[in-house]
Motif scaffolding. Sequence first.
Motif, PDB file in Angstrom:
ATOM      1  N   TYR A 122      24.161 -11.813   3.823  1.00 35.00           N
ATOM      2  CA  TYR A 122      22.849 -11.924   4.468  1.00 35.00           C
ATOM      3  C   TYR A 122      22.313 -13.355   4.532  1.00 35.00           C
ATOM      4  O   TYR A 122      21.756 -13.776   5.551  1.00 35.00           O
ATOM      5  CB  TYR A 122      21.848 -11.016   3.743  1.00 35.00           C
ATOM      6  CG  TYR A 122      20.495 -10.894   4.401  1.00 35.00           C
ATOM      7  CD1 TYR A 122      20.336 -10.166   5.574  1.00 35.00           C
ATOM      8  CD2 TYR A 122      19.367 -11.501   3.865  1.00 35.00           C
ATOM      9  CE1 TYR A 122      19.099 -10.037   6.191  1.00 35.00           C
ATOM     10  CE2 TYR A 122      18.122 -11.381   4.472  1.00 35.00           C
ATOM     11  CZ  TYR A 122      17.988 -10.652   5.630  1.00 35.00           C
ATOM     12  OH  TYR A 122      16.761 -10.541   6.240  1.00 35.00           O
ATOM     13  N   MET A 123      22.468 -14.127   3.460  1.00 43.05           N
ATOM     14  CA  MET A 123      21.867 -15.466   3.392  1.00 43.05           C
ATOM     15  C   MET A 123      22.697 -16.554   4.078  1.00 43.05           C
ATOM     16  O   MET A 123      22.311 -17.730   4.053  1.00 43.05           O
ATOM     17  CB  MET A 123      21.566 -15.846   1.940  1.00 43.05           C
ATOM     18  CG  MET A 123      20.460 -14.983   1.324  1.00 43.05           C
ATOM     19  SD  MET A 123      20.126 -15.340  -0.431  1.00 43.05           S
ATOM     20  CE  MET A 123      19.429 -17.005  -0.312  1.00 43.05           C
ATOM     21  N   ALA A 125      25.870 -19.141   5.603  1.00 43.16           N
ATOM     22  CA  ALA A 125      26.997 -20.006   5.234  1.00 43.16           C
ATOM     23  C   ALA A 125      26.877 -20.634   3.853  1.00 43.16           C
ATOM     24  O   ALA A 125      27.816 -20.586   3.064  1.00 43.16           O
ATOM     25  CB  ALA A 125      27.160 -21.114   6.281  1.00 43.16           C
ATOM     26  N   ASP A 126      25.717 -21.224   3.548  1.00 43.79           N
ATOM     27  CA  ASP A 126      25.671 -21.928   2.263  1.00 43.79           C
ATOM     28  C   ASP A 126      25.653 -20.978   1.080  1.00 43.79           C
ATOM     29  O   ASP A 126      25.832 -21.399  -0.065  1.00 43.79           O
ATOM     30  CB  ASP A 126      24.510 -22.929   2.203  1.00 43.79           C
ATOM     31  CG  ASP A 126      23.156 -22.275   2.315  1.00 43.79           C
ATOM     32  OD1 ASP A 126      22.862 -21.670   3.366  1.00 43.79           O
ATOM     33  OD2 ASP A 126      22.372 -22.352   1.346  1.00 43.79           O
TER      34      ASP A 126
ATOM     35  N   GLY B 143      13.808 -11.288   2.732  1.00 41.15           N
ATOM     36  CA  GLY B 143      13.409 -11.258   4.127  1.00 41.15           C
ATOM     37  C   GLY B 143      14.007 -12.472   4.817  1.00 41.15           C
ATOM     38  O   GLY B 143      15.135 -12.436   5.296  1.00 41.15           O
ATOM     39  N   LEU B 144      13.241 -13.552   4.794  1.00 42.08           N
ATOM     40  CA  LEU B 144      13.690 -14.802   5.408  1.00 42.08           C
ATOM     41  C   LEU B 144      13.799 -15.845   4.300  1.00 42.08           C
ATOM     42  O   LEU B 144      12.787 -16.230   3.709  1.00 42.08           O
ATOM     43  CB  LEU B 144      12.675 -15.235   6.466  1.00 42.08           C
ATOM     44  CG  LEU B 144      12.958 -16.514   7.244  1.00 42.08           C
ATOM     45  CD1 LEU B 144      14.314 -16.464   7.938  1.00 42.08           C
ATOM     46  CD2 LEU B 144      11.855 -16.770   8.265  1.00 42.08           C
ATOM     47  N   THR B 145      15.007 -16.267   4.007  1.00 41.17           N
ATOM     48  CA  THR B 145      15.214 -17.125   2.843  1.00 41.17           C
ATOM     49  C   THR B 145      15.044 -18.611   3.202  1.00 41.17           C
ATOM     50  O   THR B 145      14.962 -18.977   4.377  1.00 41.17           O
ATOM     51  CB  THR B 145      16.594 -16.847   2.205  1.00 41.17           C
ATOM     52  OG1 THR B 145      17.619 -17.038   3.181  1.00 41.17           O
ATOM     53  CG2 THR B 145      16.656 -15.425   1.675  1.00 41.17           C
ATOM     54  N   ASN B 147      16.991 -21.212   2.679  1.00 39.13           N
ATOM     55  CA  ASN B 147      18.191 -22.065   2.803  1.00 39.13           C
ATOM     56  C   ASN B 147      18.642 -22.225   4.263  1.00 39.13           C
ATOM     57  O   ASN B 147      18.303 -21.412   5.122  1.00 39.13           O
ATOM     58  CB  ASN B 147      19.335 -21.450   1.980  1.00 39.13           C
ATOM     59  CG  ASN B 147      19.705 -20.056   2.459  1.00 39.13           C
ATOM     60  OD1 ASN B 147      18.828 -19.257   2.758  1.00 39.13           O
ATOM     61  ND2 ASN B 147      20.980 -19.773   2.544  1.00 39.13           N
ATOM     62  N   PRO B 148      19.450 -23.242   4.543  1.00 43.80           N
ATOM     63  CA  PRO B 148      19.919 -23.447   5.925  1.00 43.80           C
ATOM     64  C   PRO B 148      20.669 -22.226   6.477  1.00 43.80           C
ATOM     65  O   PRO B 148      20.567 -21.919   7.674  1.00 43.80           O
ATOM     66  CB  PRO B 148      20.884 -24.635   5.805  1.00 43.80           C
ATOM     67  CG  PRO B 148      20.550 -25.310   4.511  1.00 43.80           C
ATOM     68  CD  PRO B 148      19.919 -24.304   3.620  1.00 43.80           C
ATOM     69  N   GLY B 149      21.396 -21.509   5.616  1.00 41.57           N
ATOM     70  CA  GLY B 149      22.162 -20.340   6.052  1.00 41.57           C
ATOM     71  C   GLY B 149      21.306 -19.222   6.622  1.00 41.57           C
ATOM     72  O   GLY B 149      21.852 -18.281   7.230  1.00 41.57           O
ATOM     73  N   ASP B 152      22.142 -18.245  10.115  1.00 46.34           N
ATOM     74  CA  ASP B 152      23.400 -17.589  10.500  1.00 46.34           C
ATOM     75  C   ASP B 152      23.213 -16.118  10.862  1.00 46.34           C
ATOM     76  O   ASP B 152      23.772 -15.662  11.843  1.00 46.34           O
ATOM     77  CB  ASP B 152      24.424 -17.729   9.371  1.00 46.34           C
ATOM     78  CG  ASP B 152      24.875 -19.167   9.210  1.00 46.34           C
ATOM     79  OD1 ASP B 152      25.221 -19.791  10.222  1.00 46.34           O
ATOM     80  OD2 ASP B 152      24.857 -19.670   8.067  1.00 46.34           O
ATOM     81  N   PHE B 153      22.455 -15.379  10.058  1.00 45.06           N
ATOM     82  CA  PHE B 153      22.246 -13.960  10.367  1.00 45.06           C
ATOM     83  C   PHE B 153      20.756 -13.597  10.394  1.00 45.06           C
ATOM     84  O   PHE B 153      20.296 -12.912  11.299  1.00 45.06           O
ATOM     85  CB  PHE B 153      22.996 -13.071   9.365  1.00 45.06           C
ATOM     86  CG  PHE B 153      24.469 -13.366   9.319  1.00 45.06           C
ATOM     87  CD1 PHE B 153      25.266 -13.175  10.446  1.00 45.06           C
ATOM     88  CD2 PHE B 153      25.060 -13.874   8.172  1.00 45.06           C
ATOM     89  CE1 PHE B 153      26.629 -13.485  10.436  1.00 45.06           C
ATOM     90  CE2 PHE B 153      26.414 -14.181   8.145  1.00 45.06           C
ATOM     91  CZ  PHE B 153      27.196 -13.984   9.272  1.00 45.06           C
ATOM     92  N   GLU B 154      19.993 -14.047   9.410  1.00 46.88           N
ATOM     93  CA  GLU B 154      18.591 -13.637   9.293  1.00 46.88           C
ATOM     94  C   GLU B 154      17.791 -13.942  10.552  1.00 46.88           C
ATOM     95  O   GLU B 154      16.923 -13.163  10.962  1.00 46.88           O
ATOM     96  CB  GLU B 154      17.931 -14.332   8.095  1.00 46.88           C
ATOM     97  CG  GLU B 154      18.577 -13.977   6.767  1.00 46.88           C
ATOM     98  CD  GLU B 154      18.068 -14.849   5.633  1.00 46.88           C
ATOM     99  OE1 GLU B 154      16.983 -15.437   5.770  1.00 46.88           O
ATOM    100  OE2 GLU B 154      18.767 -14.955   4.602  1.00 46.88           O
ATOM    101  N   GLN B 212      13.044 -27.981  -2.449  1.00 48.12           N
ATOM    102  CA  GLN B 212      13.514 -27.613  -1.110  1.00 48.12           C
ATOM    103  C   GLN B 212      12.544 -28.033   0.003  1.00 48.12           C
ATOM    104  O   GLN B 212      12.822 -27.796   1.176  1.00 48.12           O
ATOM    105  CB  GLN B 212      13.783 -26.107  -1.044  1.00 48.12           C
ATOM    106  CG  GLN B 212      14.973 -25.667  -1.902  1.00 48.12           C
ATOM    107  CD  GLN B 212      15.228 -24.164  -1.804  1.00 48.12           C
ATOM    108  OE1 GLN B 212      15.495 -23.642  -0.739  1.00 48.12           O
ATOM    109  NE2 GLN B 212      15.099 -23.479  -2.916  1.00 48.12           N
TER     110      GLN B 212
END
Lengths: 276, 276
Positions: A122-123, A125-126, B143-145, B147-149, B152-154, B212
């Motif tokens: 879910y989160m 690539a990193d 929910g929405l994290t 991190n840069p990733g 990718d999906f979120e 961050q």
Amino acid sequence: MTRIQLIQSIRERGSYLCVGLDPDLDKVPAHLLGEEDPIFAFNKEIIDATRDLCVAYKLNTAFYECYGVEGWRALERTVSHIGQDHFLIADAKRGDIGNTSTQYAKAFFERLPFDAVTVAPYMGADSVKPFLAFDGKWAIVLGLTSNPGAADFELQEAGGMPLYERVLSTVSGWGHPDNLMFVVGATQASAFVRIRKLVPDHFLLVPGVGAQGGSLREISEKAANSDLGLLVNVSRGITYAGKGEDFASAARAAAQAYQQEMQPYVDKILRVKIIK
Amino acid sequence: MTRIQLIQSIRERGSYLCVGLDPDLDKVPAHLLGEEDPIFAFNKEIIDATRDLCVAYKLNTAFYECYGVEGWRALERTVSHIGQDHFLIADAKRGDIGNTSTQYAKAFFERLPFDAVTVAPYMGADSVKPFLAFDGKWAIVLGLTSNPGAADFELQEAGGMPLYERVLSTVSGWGHPDNLMFVVGATQASAFVRIRKLVPDHFLLVPGVGAQGGSLREISEKAANSDLGLLVNVSRGITYAGKGEDFASAARAAAQAYQQEMQPYVDKILRVKIIK
């Protein structure tokens, strides 16, 4: 363990069986409960009874964490008892921001001798890539899982395809078939043909045979690739095949039945490969 | 801890600060490394220096698991030292098929005294709901994290909206604001207005302030609701504010700066609420 070593092990044992070690003190035979470490005592007998019939062991960390420090110690003793001749999977479904995923990877790859960790995508690539950065180690990323909840998000449309297909096609670009596998549940057999188009070369870890109702024959026929490319996990169907003092021999009989069903597929696929 | 108790605690301390305890032996001040349990020794000083300035502590399990049994023991000692007056979050990002999620819930809610566990939504309802089945306990679903990733999906389109919005709207139907929160990263401030339309009443756990780059002011202005409804987490910005023997007083100063920035929002929102 490298991909070549894993394939060699499948060929030698005529098996792509993964035994899931998810011990539950409510289900462990009563005569073991007096042991100093009943979880390890249970696992040890299952391992000794199935070692020659399987190529992998999968430990679901939930079943150890729920016993706190004692559970974590039983997990350490179990992986030490298994040794280096099996592909060792921490079914932990981890995944966090980059520096934290690195800590998880260290926990399972350096502190413990696991070959692979299951990772939730879910989160992005990193959260996944840190698990791919350890030589000879593997990330096994959730694709399409075996549970009813797969319908909630994994099977929902995401940019013209189901989300799990987007996950397979995106994540497969982050690693390669030598350090990346995917989880695809055995209960999702109708999807295997499409999945093999997206990830033709990767190993798939397939849970859901046995207690959850998946068919070993159907998986083997639809999802094997030219390396065999499958690790089929059975947990409860082996570990709780017997409930009394003979639980280990019942587990062996159950594992043997799976191995015997696997042997012809191994012979057919990997013998042809040798001849080539 | 109930929602009413949490709001009362925010009002009393003038703070919605959550201190993240993610100890890393490479960063713990050198004078503590000779202690019998340096991780606990570090945490204990941080806790004692910040107890009156925060309402929650969040322990990321990765930073304990990477030290094996010793790490798990340090985690147990840490939560025991914190006691019952703070909202205790296991930042574990767990989630598995139903019976396995129940084992994780038992690990954190019964074996350990956590109030809440962070949960990954990918595997759907039966992976999340077991965490909602314990009285007075909470699931905090990604929910929405931060991190840069997340891109990718979120943030990918899923049935006419970004996937994370689908997660918020679907998962909010599985629980209620008394047993369910969501993780929304502080680095995603532009999304907060839309998020508050989808989940107006739920508490949000907001990581990503400090190291961050998220802004406490922006979060507080855009994402607070009439209960305040925020737990803003700071980990490295507090625990590693100082690197020497005075690390605990440096941590206190950093926590105090956050608390002082929070006080006016608490006064404004929760004082009005009392008058109502």
